[in-house]
Design an enzyme around this catalytic site. Structure first.
Site, PDB file in Angstrom:
ATOM      1  N   SER A 173      45.059  34.203  37.021  1.00  0.00           N
ATOM      2  CA  SER A 173      44.762  32.942  36.726  1.00  0.00           C
ATOM      3  C   SER A 173      43.576  32.296  37.380  1.00  0.00           C
ATOM      4  CB  SER A 173      45.902  31.978  37.097  1.00  0.00           C
ATOM      5  OG  SER A 173      47.092  32.585  36.384  1.00  0.00           O
ATOM      6  N   MET A 175      41.993  29.971  36.447  1.00  0.00           N
ATOM      7  CA  MET A 175      41.585  28.775  36.616  1.00  0.00           C
ATOM      8  C   MET A 175      42.762  27.953  37.362  1.00  0.00           C
ATOM      9  SD  MET A 175      39.118  27.839  35.109  1.00  0.00           S
ATOM     10  CE  MET A 175      39.379  25.953  35.603  1.00  0.00           C
ATOM     11  N   ASP A 176      43.826  28.980  37.832  1.00  0.00           N
ATOM     12  CA  ASP A 176      44.545  28.487  39.043  1.00  0.00           C
ATOM     13  C   ASP A 176      43.728  28.431  40.369  1.00  0.00           C
ATOM     14  OD1 ASP A 176      46.703  27.542  37.311  1.00  0.00           O
ATOM     15  OD2 ASP A 176      47.827  29.259  38.339  1.00  0.00           O
ATOM     16  N   ASP A 177      42.959  29.418  40.308  1.00  0.00           N
ATOM     17  CA  ASP A 177      41.981  29.491  41.771  1.00  0.00           C
ATOM     18  C   ASP A 177      40.946  28.460  41.665  1.00  0.00           C
ATOM     19  OD1 ASP A 177      43.153  31.998  42.647  1.00  0.00           O
ATOM     20  OD2 ASP A 177      41.948  33.042  41.641  1.00  0.00           O
ATOM     21  N   GLN A 207      42.568  20.848  34.351  1.00  0.00           N
ATOM     22  CA  GLN A 207      42.509  22.275  34.397  1.00  0.00           C
ATOM     23  C   GLN A 207      41.768  22.842  32.994  1.00  0.00           C
ATOM     24  OE1 GLN A 207      45.964  25.003  34.556  1.00  0.00           O
ATOM     25  NE2 GLN A 207      44.993  26.282  35.901  1.00  0.00           N
TER      26      GLN A 207
END
Lengths: 441, 420
Positions: A173, A175-177, A207
């Site tokens: 992920s 885009m979590d980071d 996000q």
């Protein structure tokens, strides 16, 4: 601790969960802010499910390794915000805090009665960062994301792979980071603005939307030149250009060859080295490192145009040579001669074998009461006056409830006990960890 | 509504000097679009990134690089040769007025010119200087050469990304495109600069910051490091989904239009999810046997996971365009998405609702172009692109003459001597 902290005396009420939000507040904590993570064991996402609990430990709320790494530098308050009493306590906490941050769906905080206007009534200059999938405005604000979905919808998944194959995507992920990075960036920017003007604000981070600007040059190629990425030869794998397709820039810097990953000795799963030559001069240095074999001195490889045209053969020949070295030895030989080369590194490689990360103390051990002694990821920046640091292991769930309720908010010990008895600080029917029992003595 | 001046951005009033190549220009853009006065200092003739394509109408020219355009919005531009005595003297005068210097030179270069932080801070104790370099200012790899691809290799991104063997046999680990190693470094650099600015707003003192792109990349692979540290696992690469210690069910499905859908199903198949899934599929008459009450038994679900994913979900998606699957699923609460090419975002109504796309004027061309906008809406102090990327030396007169007080004659002498 003798050194000052960049965010000394800053308090953050952290409602965030899973990964992106906690990754944001981890960095605010590293800069010295007091992070109060509000959690509820019945409704927790981030500690469980855990795929990173050491094999020898029981999987429970306090044994996720990834949770530990993502939540260092924080305190945990176990609080049922969905009860009237819990909500009142959350409001008192907000009243003495600087930042509220959360990554729920777009209407959750508003439905709790903690929308921005309410937050302002509690604390007039609050900096409120919401980190939802699609943001709080726009017709799809109610859509939800995890990293892979944000990456898919925004076009980030598409930019990874080989021509005429499905998108390879990102194996994690991203885009979590990166959403977490933006959460921290928004909070710091809002805080600086508050310090300079006295004004707080609501910063509405999405996000999915945050992913889109990461394809800037590709998007301009479309809006300016009308050239989209659904085209022959895109995405070109690790190459700057896929041979046999129209010569256009593929948004990773100059269009050059060699520009690829090559197998190295002994040819196992992560035995690869990346080599890139940005100029004829760099190519000639690589030719020398390879011992100037006759194939490499052929005129067809002397120019960048020739190397791009004959990339298939070029890459095969380089790989035949690279296979005779280990990836670290190959890296050293190339770099000593001024050739751009680095090994493909697994997590194990980074932690155990990367001499640079070792020198920079990227992974330092830290004791955690349930997990024991393990390495924790350090910061990639060194500030001369206010160094960022990992100073607290991740909290056990509810570990700091007494400290916050009694010490910070001034409730009595009897009120703490009453809150445990009535389900405000812990579900009444749920077994309590030993440290929670001790807290009530 | 009044015609009052637009609200200033959150960083209004900050002066940033940017001495950055492809590794750091995005950080300057992040600061400039949020309102800082970013002065980009290029060598005479322009920064080498101006030579990177694609170019406007595919005509190569240093003022037509779309990559340079994108990463240098909201900056003013001057030229200055720091390897001349006059250039260094002018730089010191600018540094005396600056809040932040962002530099990406190789370690030791500015010190070799006498322009290191210790000497610059003597005339400006509030100065924050951020050095953003591939490996940081110290260590055995300090002087190594790098590139985006090299960072994605050593940082661990490539070790996590590729195809299933069944999809593309023998594929190498793959680095996603777009220059994201530079983005990762710039995000962390921005954070560090902002933390230093917050500290300065309280303590009144600047500081020096050393940021490593390699470390930024090594920090950006989610749980890969934790999987190794806590369980000793080295993860395997899989098509369009997470790296994992062992194989996991696919999440990327081909739609009727030949594009793909990311549908996160595996690991979520409880009775409620299956019931909702049956309703979604049934709304298109494609539920198959999924409405059978037997699927309310978790054991039956577990025994039929492959049937549900590889037959029912895959066939459902194969029967519809990807965008239709995406919206139909999201409206019913499924976290699914279409795998879009970036250009499809221009038609996304949600982005239009958020005012995401910005029209940017290029007055010298007499044309306006559409640029991507902001990651986050700052409701109290807006993000904006204040100007297109600077032309080479566009603000030399404005900054050297108007702000520093040089005469036009002096400016001419500097130009003749390749100082600017």
């Amino acid at each position: 601790m003798s050194r000052p902290r960049a965010l000394e005396n800053i308090r953050v009420v952290d409602f965030s969960w899973v990964r992106a939000g906690p990754w944001a507040t981890r960095w605010l904590g590293a800069f010295g802010a007091e992070i109060i993570k509000i959690e509820w064991p019945e409704n927790e996402r981030g500690r469980l499910p855990s795929t990173t609990t050491p094999q020898k430990l029981e999987v429970n709320l306090n044994t996720s390794g990834n949770f530990n790494d993502t939540n260092v530098n924080k305190k945990s308050l176990s609080l049922n915000v969905r009860s009237a009493k819990g909500l009142e306590i959350a409001k008192r906490l907000i009243g003495i805090s600087d930042i509220v941050i959360e990554n729920f769906s777009s209407r959750v905080l508003q439905n709790w009665g903690l929308g921005y206007e309410e937050l302002c009534k509690i604390k007039y200059d609050i900096v409120y960062v919401s980190m939802s999938g699609y943001g709080h405005t726009g017709r799809h604000h109610h859509y939800t994301t995890f990293g892979p979905v944000a990456q898919a919808v925004s076009g980030l998944t598409y930019v990874s792979g080989l021509p005429d194959q499905p998108p390879a995507g990102w194996g994690w992920s991203y885009m979590d980071d990166t959403g977490g990075m933006y959460g921290a960036m928004c909070a710091l920017t809002g805080l600086y603005h508050r310090n300079m003007t006295g004004q707080g604000q609501h910063i509405d981070l999405s996000q999915m939307v945050a992913s889109v600007p990461l394809n800037g040059p590709a998007l301009l190629d479309f809006t300016v030149n009308g050239r989209g990425l659904r085209r022959a030869g895109y995405p070109p794998g690790n190459r700057a250009h896929w041979p046999g397709t129209p010569l256009v820039n593929n948004y990773r810097g100059p269009t050059v060859a060699p520009h690829n990953a090559y197998r190295t000795h002994p040819g196992e799963y992560n035995d690869w080295c990346v080599i890139v030559c940005y100029s004829d001069e760099e190519w000639q240095r690589l030719v020398q490192v390879m011992g100037a074999p006759s194939w490499a001195t052929s005129p067809k490889f002397a120019s960048v145009a020739g190397r791009l045209q004959h990339q298939g053969e070029l890459d095969e020949q380089i790989e035949a040579w690279s296979m005779t070295f280990g990836k670290y030895e190959l890296t050293e030989r190339c770099q000593a001669a001024g050739v751009r080369a680095l090994p493909v590194q697994s997590a194990e490689d980074r932690v155990e074998r990367d001499p640079q990360l070792c020198h920079r103390e990227m992974y330092l051990p830290m004791e955690h009461p349930a997990l024991g002694l393990h390495k924790v990821q350090n910061a990639p920046f060194r500030l001369s006056e206010t160094p960022a640091s990992n100073h607290l292991p991740s909290p056990l769930i509810g570990q700091h409830t007494r400290e916050i309720i009694e010490g910070l908010l001034g409730y009595s010990h009897e009120e703490l006990r009453a809150g445990f008895a009535d389900g405000t600080f812990w579900p009444t029917k749920r077994a309590r960890f030993a440290y929670l029992e001790e807290m009530l003595q | 509504m009044s015609d009052a001046q637009p609200l200033p951005g959150p960083l209004a009033g900050l002066r940033v000097l940017e001495l950055a190549d492809e590794t750091g220009q995005f950080c300057g853009k992040l600061l400039g679009d949020l309102g800082a006065d970013v002065v980009k200092i290029e060598p005479p003739g322009g920064e080498r990134n101006r030579q990177v394509g694609p170019f406007l109408d595919d005509i190569p020219h240093p003022e037509r690089s779309l990559s340079f355009w994108y990463y240098n919005t909201s900056k003013r531009g001057i030229t200055l040769n720091l390897e001349t005595a006059d250039g260094r003297q002018l730089f010191r005068r600018l540094a005396a007025t600056a809040d932040v210097i962002l530099e990406t030179f190789r370690p030791g270069f500015l010190a070799s010119l006498g322009l290191d932080y210790e000497s610059l801070r003597k005339q400006n104790a509030r100065l924050i200087m951020c050095a953003l370099t591939p490996f940081g200012q110290t260590g055995p790899w300090r002087d190594y050469a790098s590139s985006d691809l090299l960072h994605m290799a050593a940082g661990g991104e490539m070790a996590s990304s590729v195809y299933d063997e069944a999809d593309v046999p023998n594929a190498p680990p793959i680095a996603p495109g777009g220059g994201n190693a530079w983005h990762m470094g710039c995000h962390f650099a921005y954070m560090a600069i902002m933390a230093a600015l917050v500290y300065r707003s309280v303590a009144g003192q600047g500081q020096y910051i050393d940021v490593s792109i390699h470390e930024a990349c090594a920090l950006t692979t989610e749980a890969a490091i934790a999987n190794y540290i806590y369980r000793g696992e080295v993860l395997r690469r899989q098509t369009g989904r997470h790296h994992a210690a062992g194989p996991t069910p696919r999440t990327q499905f081909r739609a009727k239009d030949g594009t793909y859908v990311c549908a996160l199903v595996a690991g979520r198949l409880n009775p409620k999810y299956v019931k909702d899934l049956a309703d979604l599929l049934d709304s298109y008459g494609m539920a198959g046997d999924l409405k059978d009450p037997k699927y309310q038994d978790p054991a039956v679900i577990a025994a039929n996971t492959s049937h549900i994913i590889d037959d029912l979900v895959a066939n459902f998606i194969a029967g519809l365009p990807a965008e239709e699957v995406y919206h139909a699923a999201q409206e019913r609460g499924f976290t699914w998405g279409a795998v879009r090419a970036p250009e499809a975002l221009l038609d996304d109504p949600h982005l239009h609702d958020r005012g995401f796309w910005k029209e940017v004027e290029h007055p010298e061309l007499g044309r306006n172009f559409i640029y991507p906008g902001e990651a986050a809406i700052y409701n109290g102090a807006p993000w904006r692109i204040s100007r297109r990327a600077p032309l080479i030396g566009e603000h030399n007169t404005e900054i050297f003459c108007v702000e520093l007080g040089l005469s036009r004659g002096e400016l001419s002498v500097l130009a003749e001597n390749r100082v600017i």
